[in-house]
Design an enzyme around this catalytic site. Structure first.
Site, short mmCIF file in Angstrom:
data_model
loop_
_atom_site.label_atom_id
_atom_site.label_comp_id
_atom_site.label_asym_id
_atom_site.label_seq_id
_atom_site.Cartn_x
_atom_site.Cartn_y
_atom_site.Cartn_z
CD GLU A 36 -8.64 -1.06 3.80
OE1 GLU A 36 -8.97 -0.43 2.78
OE2 GLU A 36 -8.10 -0.52 4.79
CG ASN A 75 -1.86 1.17 1.27
OD1 ASN A 75 -1.79 2.07 0.43
ND2 ASN A 75 -2.74 1.19 2.25
NE ARG A 96 -9.94 13.10 1.82
CZ ARG A 96 -9.62 11.82 1.99
NH1 ARG A 96 -10.42 11.03 2.70
NH2 ARG A 96 -8.53 11.31 1.46
CG HIS A 116 -12.63 3.84 2.63
ND1 HIS A 116 -13.31 4.93 3.15
CD2 HIS A 116 -11.32 4.14 2.77
CE1 HIS A 116 -12.44 5.82 3.58
NE2 HIS A 116 -11.22 5.37 3.36
NE ARG A 123 -6.22 1.83 -0.24
CZ ARG A 123 -6.23 3.01 0.35
NH1 ARG A 123 -5.10 3.50 0.86
NH2 ARG A 123 -7.34 3.71 0.46
#
Length: 396
Positions: free
Chosen positions: A383, A7, A240, A179, A90
């Site tokens: 993940e 990742n 965010r 996600h 990823r």
């Protein structure tokens, strides 16, 4: 078969080495501050941690160090890097072209490059990680696992924006969602826990970390999700802003802000950080709340309130819910946030067991009462395992 999961971020590379199909984790680690002062690699294996502080100028050097750490010295877990037969990467944005993980070829790389302008903070470093792995492990098969892939099933009524249709036709401006690897993993696990077929369960999955997204899952598919064209849309997050009136951008531009300033503000200076004026880390904010900090309290309450709103919307979209799932750093660990979100959802059939909520941290478990008609579960996301699984399946 040994599968390396990568990742790659803008200044970091997280990694895990698996023995598949047993899914045994041989080692996991992270390279941090690539191209910056104080570069460091830390790796855990067999309950031991190894830390190496050294200059790491770029991702290729970072990959070199990862492979060296895995195959030499006291940190060694394999005899030779060529024992690694496949690498799973990823990749954040796959646009409309990918509905699942794929073996990487030149066309896939071209697509990842093409969608870089939709995920400028993610796709370029993801691609750098792929190229570094290809150079260092030329005989290993490379697989791309897209964050957007699970959401490819969202119907047009949910992914289209109310803009002129030719904007979609020309530029593919639409909701993509992110996600996806996490939402897919925890939804499948939730079906197992509930003793139901994945295609016969209705779920709301809440991935809550520095980045947050909520997804409605029905018939084994994502049918709506909170993030949009980019990861900026949706609930308020660590830095965010999430959903805002788009006219705010025009208004600020008239006040003298340029586009780059507004972009930076919305992505990196808003959310928990912007409201609290202190931190984007929920742990820090909850400590500040306990000390009487009103802005920190407002930030936490706004965060929880917006997630509650999405749960309500998706309850309506799904026409009832079997379970609400919390995952991610905040979802798995923050009992006060989960309590704020689930309070006053009794009309939907949600009843939280406060004692279970308090004791279910960093582990899987049910936090709703026995008479709650909607189950509420904590399911830690994995993940990396999901990427390792797809990589193994695609490279047999």
């Amino acid at each position: 078969m040994k599968v390396l999961v990568i990742n790659a971020g803008s200044s970091s590379i997280k990694y895990q080495l698996y023995q598949m199909p047993e899914a045994n984790v041989l080692a996991k680690g992270v390279v941090e501050r690539i191209g910056e002062a104080g570069s460091v690699l830390s790796q855990k294996s067999d309950s031991k941690e190894h830390v190496f502080e050294t200059e790491i100028k770029n991702h290729k050097q970072g990959m070199n160090l990862i492979l060296e750490t895995l195959a030499t010295g006291e940190s060694k877990v394999i005899d030779d890097i060529q024992d690694i037969q496949a690498v799973g990467h990823r990749v954040v944005h796959g646009g409309e072209e990918f509905s699942g993980s794929v073996v990487i070829d030149d066309d896939v790389i071209a697509s990842i490059e093409k969608f870089a302008d939709l995920a400028p903070l993610h796709n370029p470093p993801n691609l750098t990680g792929i190229k570094a792995a290809q150079e260092n492990l030329p005989n290993a098969k490379q697989v791309a696992c897209f964050d957007t892939a699970f959401h490819a099933s969202i119907p047009k009524v949910a992914y289209m924006y109310g803009l002129p249709y030719d904007i979609y036709e020309k530029y593919r401006v639409r909701r993509y969602g992110f996600h996806g690897t996490s939402h897919n993993y925890v939804a499948r696990r939730a079906a197992e826990v509930l003793g139901k077929d994945f295609k016969d369960v209705k779920l709301i999955t809440c991935h809550l970390g520095n980045g947050c997204s909520i997804t409605a899952v029905k018939d084994g598919k994502s049918i709506d999700t909170s993030m949009g064209l980019t990861p900026l849309e949706g609930v308020m997050m660590g830095t965010r802003c999430g959903d805002i009136d788009p006219a705010i951008i025009f208004y600020l531009k008239d006040k003298g802000y340029d586009v780059d300033e507004i972009n930076k503000m919305c992505n990196k200076q808003s959310g928990l950080l912007g409201i609290s004026g202190k931190s984007n880390d929920m742990r820090n904010l909850l400590e500040a709340v306990d000390e009487g900090d009103k802005q920190a309290e407002l930030a936490v309450d706004m965060f929880s309130y917006r997630i509650k709103k999405y749960i309500g919307m998706y309850f309506a979209v799904l026409n009832g819910v079997d379970a609400i799932i919390f995952t991610g750093g905040i979802g798995e660990n923050s009992t006060p946030v989960r309590e704020r979100i689930c309070t006053d959802l009794s009309a939907m059939g949600v009843k939280m067991d406060t004692a279970l909520n308090d004791e279910t941290v960093r582990k899987e478990g049910k936090i709703s009462t026995e008479d709650s008609s909607v189950n509420v579960y904590i399911i830690p996301t994995d993940e990396e395992y999901a990427i390792a699984h797809d990589t193994f399946e695609l490279t047999q």
